[in-house]
Design a protein around this motif. Sequence first.
Motif, PDB file in Angstrom:
ATOM      1  N   GLY A 182      10.763  26.463  51.002  1.00 19.15           N
ATOM      2  CA  GLY A 182      12.093  25.938  51.227  1.00 19.15           C
ATOM      3  C   GLY A 182      12.868  26.820  52.188  1.00 19.15           C
ATOM      4  N   LYS A 183      13.752  26.201  52.984  1.00 19.90           N
ATOM      5  CA  LYS A 183      14.641  26.960  53.859  1.00 19.90           C
ATOM      6  C   LYS A 183      16.076  26.683  53.461  1.00 19.90           C
ATOM      7  CE  LYS A 183      15.640  28.172  58.650  1.00 19.90           C
ATOM      8  NZ  LYS A 183      15.326  27.959  60.095  1.00 19.90           N
ATOM      9  N   VAL A 184      16.856  27.741  53.263  1.00 19.50           N
ATOM     10  CA  VAL A 184      18.275  27.618  52.932  1.00 19.50           C
ATOM     11  C   VAL A 184      19.048  28.426  53.964  1.00 19.50           C
ATOM     12  CG1 VAL A 184      17.987  29.469  51.188  1.00 19.50           C
ATOM     13  CG2 VAL A 184      20.077  28.060  51.217  1.00 19.50           C
ATOM     14  N   ASN A 185      19.823  27.717  54.777  1.00 16.43           N
ATOM     15  CA  ASN A 185      20.488  28.326  55.924  1.00 16.43           C
ATOM     16  C   ASN A 185      19.431  29.034  56.770  1.00 16.43           C
ATOM     17  OD1 ASN A 185      22.812  27.218  54.911  1.00 16.43           O
ATOM     18  ND2 ASN A 185      23.609  29.123  54.064  1.00 16.43           N
ATOM     19  N   TYR A 197      14.542  31.824  53.413  1.00 15.33           N
ATOM     20  CA  TYR A 197      13.474  31.012  52.847  1.00 15.33           C
ATOM     21  C   TYR A 197      13.328  31.305  51.358  1.00 15.33           C
ATOM     22  CZ  TYR A 197      12.486  30.563  57.796  1.00 15.33           C
ATOM     23  OH  TYR A 197      12.606  30.316  59.139  1.00 15.33           O
ATOM     24  N   LEU A 235      16.558  27.427  43.861  1.00 13.95           N
ATOM     25  CA  LEU A 235      17.951  27.801  44.091  1.00 13.95           C
ATOM     26  C   LEU A 235      18.754  27.340  42.890  1.00 13.95           C
ATOM     27  CD1 LEU A 235      18.588  26.493  47.747  1.00 13.95           C
ATOM     28  CD2 LEU A 235      17.656  28.694  47.058  1.00 13.95           C
ATOM     29  N   GLN A 250      15.514  17.114  53.356  1.00 10.69           N
ATOM     30  CA  GLN A 250      16.553  17.967  53.921  1.00 10.69           C
ATOM     31  C   GLN A 250      17.912  17.464  53.474  1.00 10.69           C
ATOM     32  OE1 GLN A 250      16.197  17.917  58.182  1.00 10.69           O
ATOM     33  NE2 GLN A 250      16.847  15.803  58.387  1.00 10.69           N
ATOM     34  N   THR A 260      22.380  18.878  52.431  1.00 11.05           N
ATOM     35  CA  THR A 260      23.420  19.895  52.316  1.00 11.05           C
ATOM     36  C   THR A 260      23.990  19.888  50.907  1.00 11.05           C
ATOM     37  OG1 THR A 260      25.166  18.386  53.051  1.00 11.05           O
ATOM     38  CG2 THR A 260      24.049  19.698  54.750  1.00 11.05           C
ATOM     39  N   VAL A 270      19.024  32.739  44.666  1.00 15.01           N
ATOM     40  CA  VAL A 270      17.804  32.356  45.375  1.00 15.01           C
ATOM     41  C   VAL A 270      16.622  33.140  44.817  1.00 15.01           C
ATOM     42  CG1 VAL A 270      16.669  32.136  47.616  1.00 15.01           C
ATOM     43  CG2 VAL A 270      19.157  31.966  47.460  1.00 15.01           C
ATOM     44  N   LEU A 295      25.528  24.991  51.876  1.00 13.69           N
ATOM     45  CA  LEU A 295      24.123  25.285  52.137  1.00 13.69           C
ATOM     46  C   LEU A 295      23.484  24.157  52.930  1.00 13.69           C
ATOM     47  CD1 LEU A 295      23.045  26.408  48.547  1.00 13.69           C
ATOM     48  CD2 LEU A 295      23.878  27.877  50.402  1.00 13.69           C
ATOM     49  N   ASN A 296      22.667  24.533  53.910  1.00 13.51           N
ATOM     50  CA  ASN A 296      21.801  23.590  54.606  1.00 13.51           C
ATOM     51  C   ASN A 296      20.381  23.818  54.118  1.00 13.51           C
ATOM     52  OD1 ASN A 296      23.675  22.290  56.503  1.00 13.51           O
ATOM     53  ND2 ASN A 296      23.866  24.333  57.375  1.00 13.51           N
ATOM     54  N   LEU A 297      19.724  22.757  53.670  1.00 13.42           N
ATOM     55  CA  LEU A 297      18.416  22.876  53.035  1.00 13.42           C
ATOM     56  C   LEU A 297      17.375  21.998  53.725  1.00 13.42           C
ATOM     57  CD1 LEU A 297      19.710  22.489  49.383  1.00 13.42           C
ATOM     58  CD2 LEU A 297      18.856  24.603  50.371  1.00 13.42           C
TER      59      LEU A 297
END
Length: 308
Positions: A125-128, A131, A136, A256, A258, A271, A281-283
């Motif tokens: 996963g990527k958060v902003n 990773y 979360l 994906q 927010t 996290v 947050l952008n996910l």
Amino acid sequence: MTRVMLIVNPSSGNETAEEYATYAREKLQQKYDEVETVWTEKRWDATRFAAQASKDRYEAVFALGGDGTVSECINGIAEKEYRPDFGFIPLGTVNDLGRVLGISMNPEQAIEDIPKLTTRLIDVGKVNEHYFADVLAIGSIPEAVHDVSVEQKTRLGTMAYIMEGARALKDNETLHFQLSLDDETAEFDSFLVLVALSNSIGGIQTMIPQAAVDDGYLHALALKRGKVVDKLNIVPKIFSGKVTENETVYYRPFKQGTVEIRENKKVTVNVDGDEGDALPLNLKVLPQHIRCFVPEGTDKEKLKRRLV
């Protein structure tokens, strides 16, 4: 010549990491020509070490530590074009990723298995700009968990999280969330929002039974504001794998999106067990992004379950 980097967190697993490092090194020498052992001293050391291993094109990186150490190592290699194979010996309090991958929770057994490990591709996963490999957590319960000290985790293990979480649950403090996930937007009051990569959260492997480590999705789960009795009724559903069917629970798989809140206050996300960025947050999910070591004979069907 094949090379592996062993990254050791000496404060993990009731501070027993040093006892296992020598044994792990011996087992790794059965697979690789050169084993470099490095020791973390502060946060993000593991990320820096793993990034260097990626830059130097090591064949593999192994972590000896808990969920935080695993997460840091993944942060070190996830953004790189060349990513070493990744393995770990679980020593922490929860070890969610290890559980779903079939890695032994007994460190000695996990080390014993090293020479005969195979690999599986797993999602990340990527958060902003960071990773994560596990989950979360946002809300009053994760905020309370941030206050759990290393000493408490060492002395009480998982119970330290449960105690702090119970105190937060009693306070009944909620936030007004807005989740925009793929093509859907939802708003509600909640004291806990989770975004997970697998079915195991906090060591409970029945929390989101639909999720798998390689299904190409993130899984959002939120406990909506309700009466105390509603919260208590959720508990047996968690252990029976039916929590996502409860009307007081919001559940959505997505690729994906927010997460933000309406309140004008700073709220940080937990996290993989450590404090992360503040909202919003952008996910996004990075499908089958890292090749991870797992024990030989791990049930492929379990690891490759897809959403139905």
